[in-house]
Design a protein around this motif. Structure first.
Motif, PDB file in Angstrom:
ATOM      1  N   LYS A  35      -2.786  -4.520   0.072  1.00  0.00           N
ATOM      2  CA  LYS A  35      -1.556  -3.952   0.995  1.00  0.00           C
ATOM      3  C   LYS A  35      -0.689  -3.065   0.217  1.00  0.00           C
ATOM      4  O   LYS A  35      -0.468  -1.983   0.774  1.00  0.00           O
ATOM      5  N   VAL A  36      -0.181  -3.411  -0.743  1.00  0.00           N
ATOM      6  CA  VAL A  36       0.815  -2.487  -1.827  1.00  0.00           C
ATOM      7  C   VAL A  36      -0.038  -1.319  -2.115  1.00  0.00           C
ATOM      8  O   VAL A  36       0.546  -0.337  -2.193  1.00  0.00           O
ATOM      9  N   VAL A  37      -1.229  -1.385  -2.475  1.00  0.00           N
ATOM     10  CA  VAL A  37      -2.139  -0.087  -2.714  1.00  0.00           C
ATOM     11  C   VAL A  37      -2.136   0.860  -1.542  1.00  0.00           C
ATOM     12  O   VAL A  37      -1.733   2.058  -1.651  1.00  0.00           O
ATOM     13  N   ILE A  38      -2.228   0.415  -0.381  1.00  0.00           N
ATOM     14  CA  ILE A  38      -2.399   1.205   0.963  1.00  0.00           C
ATOM     15  C   ILE A  38      -0.959   1.735   1.127  1.00  0.00           C
ATOM     16  O   ILE A  38      -1.006   2.895   1.413  1.00  0.00           O
ATOM     17  N   ALA A  39      -0.155   0.751   0.800  1.00  0.00           N
ATOM     18  CA  ALA A  39       1.275   1.442   1.022  1.00  0.00           C
ATOM     19  C   ALA A  39       1.696   2.701  -0.024  1.00  0.00           C
ATOM     20  O   ALA A  39       2.238   3.672   0.470  1.00  0.00           O
ATOM     21  N   GLY A  40       1.224   2.347  -1.094  1.00  0.00           N
ATOM     22  CA  GLY A  40       1.215   3.592  -2.193  1.00  0.00           C
ATOM     23  C   GLY A  40       0.622   4.836  -1.926  1.00  0.00           C
ATOM     24  O   GLY A  40       1.043   5.936  -2.013  1.00  0.00           O
ATOM     25  N   PHE A  41      -0.778   4.736  -1.128  1.00  0.00           N
ATOM     26  CA  PHE A  41      -1.498   5.618  -0.689  1.00  0.00           C
ATOM     27  C   PHE A  41      -0.859   6.385   0.163  1.00  0.00           C
ATOM     28  O   PHE A  41      -0.786   7.575   0.427  1.00  0.00           O
ATOM     29  N   VAL A  42      -0.337   5.768   1.314  1.00  0.00           N
ATOM     30  CA  VAL A  42       0.289   6.248   2.237  1.00  0.00           C
ATOM     31  C   VAL A  42       1.688   7.354   2.104  1.00  0.00           C
ATOM     32  O   VAL A  42       1.675   8.376   2.323  1.00  0.00           O
ATOM     33  N   VAL A  43       2.229   6.739   0.983  1.00  0.00           N
ATOM     34  CA  VAL A  43       3.401   7.538   0.383  1.00  0.00           C
ATOM     35  C   VAL A  43       2.753   8.778  -0.105  1.00  0.00           C
ATOM     36  O   VAL A  43       3.570   9.502  -0.113  1.00  0.00           O
ATOM     37  N   GLY A  44       1.800   8.331  -0.882  1.00  0.00           N
ATOM     38  CA  GLY A  44       1.304   9.541  -1.886  1.00  0.00           C
ATOM     39  C   GLY A  44       0.863  10.693  -0.965  1.00  0.00           C
ATOM     40  O   GLY A  44       0.966  12.025  -1.161  1.00  0.00           O
TER      41      GLY A  44
END
Length: 209
Positions: A59-68
């Motif tokens: 979920k942290v990875v997905i959050a980082g992806f969205v920010v990216g």
């Protein structure tokens, strides 16, 4: 996802934003300053994985992806000296590399978590970092993938130069990728120190809560 996971999300978001800004500034001939901040994303993922498990880490990875993605969209609208700061190929390469490498890191870490404390973070980061570098630079700069953005001239990246200024003749983008990869490998080793310190602290805190 609980409030306990919020620091991981914020840390990942900060790293992604900082890296997208710092990638605009050169460090020597082969690197940008972003090369030194981006690998910290693997540290955040591994800490979350060790302390909270693979689910919260993803979920942290997905959050980082969205920010990216948001950063890339903003970058495509900002014009630099040679065009948009972020081209379509760079946006695709960045997103694909981040998501693939980080999710692979999570899966590999989870498989190795029962071994010695350093085995999972080191192995998962080394593999994830290698995939990340290979995907990003190939998608963003390889002449074989000009079909992704025909209007974007990346012929400069195909200029034949000695590898890292001293090896065999290779396209420029190969040297850029190798320099980036070597930084990631070095930081993977250095990151074991804060990984151990942070996870011991957080696991101790959970045990006494």
């Amino acid at each position: 996802m609980t409030r306990r996971h919020l620091p991981g999300i914020l840390a990942m978001a900060a790293i992604v934003v900082a890296s997208n800004i710092l990638v605009q500034f050169l460090f020597g001939q082969w690197l940008t300053w972003g090369a030194f901040t981006y690998p910290l994303a693997f540290l955040v993922t591994d800490v979350m994985n060790r302390v909270y498990g693979a689910g919260p880490a993803r979920k942290v990875v997905i959050a980082g992806f969205v920010v990216g993605v948001i950063c890339s969209l903003i970058g495509t609208q900002i014009m630099g000296e040679y065009g948009p700061l972020v081209t379509v190929r760079i946006a695709i390469g960045s997103g694909a590399a981040f998501l693939t490498a980080q999710l692979l890191d999570v899966a590999l870490f989870d498989r190795l978590r029962q071994g010695r404390w350093w085995r999972a973070p080191l192995a998962s980061t080394l593999v994830g970092s290698s995939i990340d570098t290979a995907l990003f630079f190939t998608i963003a700069f390889s002449g074989a993938l000009t079909v992704l953005e025909p209007s974007n001239d990346v012929s400069w990246a195909a200029e034949a130069l000695p590898l890292l200024g001293m090896g065999p003749m290779v396209p420029l983008w190969i040297s850029l990728a190798c320099a980036d990869w070597l930084v990631k490998l070095c930081l993977a080793l250095i990151a074991l120190v804060p990984f151990r310190a942070i996870t011991v602290y957080l696991e101790g805190k959970r045990a006494t809560a």
